[in-house]
Scaffold this motif. Structure first.
Motif, short mmCIF file in Angstrom:
data_model
loop_
_atom_site.label_atom_id
_atom_site.label_comp_id
_atom_site.label_asym_id
_atom_site.label_seq_id
_atom_site.Cartn_x
_atom_site.Cartn_y
_atom_site.Cartn_z
N SER A 345 -3.17 -10.02 2.88
CA SER A 345 -3.98 -10.39 4.05
C SER A 345 -3.56 -9.65 5.32
N LEU A 346 -2.37 -9.07 5.31
CA LEU A 346 -1.90 -8.31 6.47
C LEU A 346 -2.71 -7.04 6.66
N GLY A 347 -3.31 -6.54 5.59
CA GLY A 347 -4.14 -5.35 5.67
C GLY A 347 -3.38 -4.09 6.03
N LEU A 348 -2.11 -4.01 5.64
CA LEU A 348 -1.29 -2.85 5.99
C LEU A 348 -1.54 -1.71 5.01
N PRO A 349 -1.55 -0.49 5.48
CA PRO A 349 -1.72 0.66 4.57
C PRO A 349 -0.48 0.83 3.68
N ALA A 350 -0.69 1.44 2.51
CA ALA A 350 0.40 1.61 1.55
C ALA A 350 1.53 2.47 2.10
N ASN A 351 1.23 3.35 3.05
CA ASN A 351 2.31 4.16 3.62
C ASN A 351 3.12 3.41 4.65
N HIS A 352 2.78 2.14 4.85
CA HIS A 352 3.57 1.27 5.74
C HIS A 352 4.32 0.22 4.92
N LEU A 353 3.57 -0.50 4.06
CA LEU A 353 4.17 -1.52 3.20
C LEU A 353 3.36 -1.61 1.93
N GLU A 354 4.05 -1.65 0.80
CA GLU A 354 3.36 -1.82 -0.47
C GLU A 354 4.18 -2.69 -1.41
N ILE A 355 3.47 -3.43 -2.24
CA ILE A 355 4.12 -4.23 -3.28
C ILE A 355 4.29 -3.34 -4.50
N ILE A 356 5.53 -3.12 -4.91
CA ILE A 356 5.77 -2.24 -6.06
C ILE A 356 5.92 -3.02 -7.36
N THR A 357 5.85 -4.33 -7.30
CA THR A 357 5.84 -5.17 -8.48
C THR A 357 4.43 -5.17 -9.06
N PRO A 358 4.27 -5.15 -10.39
CA PRO A 358 2.93 -5.14 -10.97
C PRO A 358 2.07 -6.30 -10.48
N ALA A 359 0.78 -6.04 -10.30
CA ALA A 359 -0.15 -7.07 -9.87
C ALA A 359 -0.51 -8.02 -11.00
N ASP A 360 -0.41 -7.57 -12.24
CA ASP A 360 -0.73 -8.38 -13.40
C ASP A 360 0.36 -9.45 -13.57
N PRO A 361 0.00 -10.76 -13.49
CA PRO A 361 1.02 -11.80 -13.63
C PRO A 361 1.82 -11.70 -14.92
N ALA A 362 1.22 -11.16 -15.98
CA ALA A 362 1.94 -11.04 -17.25
C ALA A 362 3.04 -9.99 -17.18
N GLN A 363 3.00 -9.12 -16.18
CA GLN A 363 3.99 -8.06 -16.05
C GLN A 363 4.97 -8.30 -14.91
N ARG A 364 5.05 -9.53 -14.45
CA ARG A 364 6.01 -9.86 -13.40
C ARG A 364 6.46 -11.31 -13.55
N GLY A 365 7.65 -11.59 -13.00
CA GLY A 365 8.10 -12.96 -12.92
C GLY A 365 7.76 -13.50 -11.55
N CYS A 366 8.70 -14.17 -10.91
CA CYS A 366 8.41 -14.76 -9.60
C CYS A 366 8.86 -13.87 -8.45
#
Length: 424
Positions: A345-366
């Motif tokens: 919801s912050l709407g930040l560009p990837a060159n500022h902040l990005e989540i490097i954990t997979p978006a697929d819940p099956a490929q990540r824990g908490c």
């Protein structure tokens, strides 16, 4: 699930949460303003279970009143204390009680297992691991190679993501295993990568490893108590894990090990032997000639660490009380999804902040790992000042882990609102 950013949404989710009461089973540290912290660092050190003090005090009392006889008498005699943990521990990792043992600490157990499950030959000697694995695993494998007179640079093969990507694709792991073929002796990966939070497809990796004749093991430090595991059904050969992260069993606490039951009655397997791994029927005969007790217990070396195990027993009781990992995993996916919603919801560009954990819940824990390209340390310190406790990893990653046992939707809302304030 449909999320929104209002305080009312978080309050409604917490009110409807069937696991909300487990938060009261833990001590939540106070923050700078006196309120409980929003603690998102269970991937580094879990919180103190309230029942832990009484559990340890019971063993102090046994020591006080029975001294050495505490090994043989009382509610949980120390000689067999590890046995009182086996069933609950097995449920944590999807194993049979024969296949698990609580002992030592994590990297000690990794070394003990590698002695048995890394047996290089002139033609089959390679080890496969993820690039950027936790340093302790890297050091363990380097030293194991040297113990066999091998050059780690020639032995260890590291998996790296494709250019421009942060995580590994399962098909690339399988392709590398097939490429190494009969030169591959052992695969050892983290069940979840500590840095990115990626969950590896352990079943697929095990199948691929066995197809080329390799042995397959996992370091489950970031997976045990976080995601549902099925080590027995996945046919994993060996695994180890610590208990001080998601299993909330204290700094430097005891560790767990898994050895598949097909190795349960293999006294011929090379291992580092010690008194506590000896068949208990013969342990006090005090004679030479090691005969291991069947199952994972046969990899024990020294006496059980009763006081740390008492803390672990108290924590396992909390998991048992909520019905194990399935309900925790369901809440975890909602909490982590809510945190992801706030960050996006912050709407930040990837060159500022990005989540490097997979978006697929099956490929990540908490855990969500935030790669912060600008003002990363400043953001981390700002969050800490607001009583939001995460974890900083060099050079510029903040790890936030909403743990379903004690984190609430309100905790996540607080973190999201603080991020919103920082990036205004």
């Amino acid at each position: 699930m449909t999320y929104d950013l209002t305080p009312a949404f978080a309050a409604a989710q917490d009110a409807a949460d069937p696991l909300a009461a487990t938060r009261a089973d833990f001590h939540i540290p106070p923050g700078p303003d006196g309120r409980p912290t929003a603690y998102f660092c269970g991937n580094s050190l879990g919180l103190l279970p309230i029942a832990a003090r009484a559990a340890v005090e019971a063993e102090f009392k046994s020591w006080e009143t029975q001294a050495v006889e505490g090994h043989f008498h009382g509610e949980a005699p120390w000689m067999f204390y590890h046995k009182t943990l086996a069933e609950a521990e097995a449920r944590i990792v999807g194993a049979r009680p024969l296949e698990v043992v609580v002992m030592n600490t994590l990297t000690v157990n990794l070394h003990l297992l590698l002695v048995s499950f890394y047996r290089p030959t002139p033609t089959r000697y390679k080890v496969l691991m993820e690039g950027g694995a936790f340093p302790s695993d890297q050091y363990a494998l380097e030293s194991q190679a040297r113990l066999h007179g091998l050059d780690p640079d020639e032995v260890i093969v590291e998996l790296v993501p494709r250019p421009g990507e942060h995580t590994l694709r399962t098909e690339d792991i399988e392709a590398k295993i097939a490429e190494l073929g009969d030169s591959l002796a052992t695969i050892i990966l983290g069940g979840i990568n500590y840095y990115t939070g990626q969950v590896f497809d352990m079943a697929a990796i095990t199948r691929a490893g066995h197809a080329v004749g390799a042995l397959v093991g996992f370091d489950l430090a970031h997976a045990a108590g976080n995601i549902e595991l099925k080590l027995h059904d996945w046919d994993v050969d060996f695994a180890c894990w610590c208990t001080y992260k998601y299993l909330n069993s204290g700094p430097g606490g005891t560790s767990g090990a898994f050895v598949h039951e097909r190795f349960a009655n293999r006294p011929d397997l090379v291992r580092l032997a010690g008194w506590w791994g000896q068949d208990p029927k013969e342990r006090f005969q005090m004679k030479k000639g090691f005969r291991p007790t069947p199952g994972a217990d046969g990899w024990q070396v020294s006496c059980g660490q009763v006081l740390p195990m008492a803390v672990h027993k108290a924590s396992l009781a909390v998991f048992e009380g909520v019905g194990g990992l399935a309900p925790l995993r369901a809440k975890s996916e909602k909490l982590t999804g809510y945190l992801e919603f706030w960050i996006k919801s912050l709407g930040l560009p990837a060159n500022h902040l990005e989540i490097i954990t997979p978006a697929d819940p099956a490929q990540r824990g908490c855990q969500l790992s935030l790669l912060v390209h600008e003002r990363g340390r400043e953001l981390f310190d700002f969050l800490a000042a607001q009583g939001i406790i995460g974890d900083w990893r060099e050079p510029n990653v903040i790890r936030l882990a909403p743990v379903p046992l004690y984190n609430s939707f309100e905790d996540v809302r607080r973190a999201g609102a603080a991020l919103q304030t920082f990036f205004k």
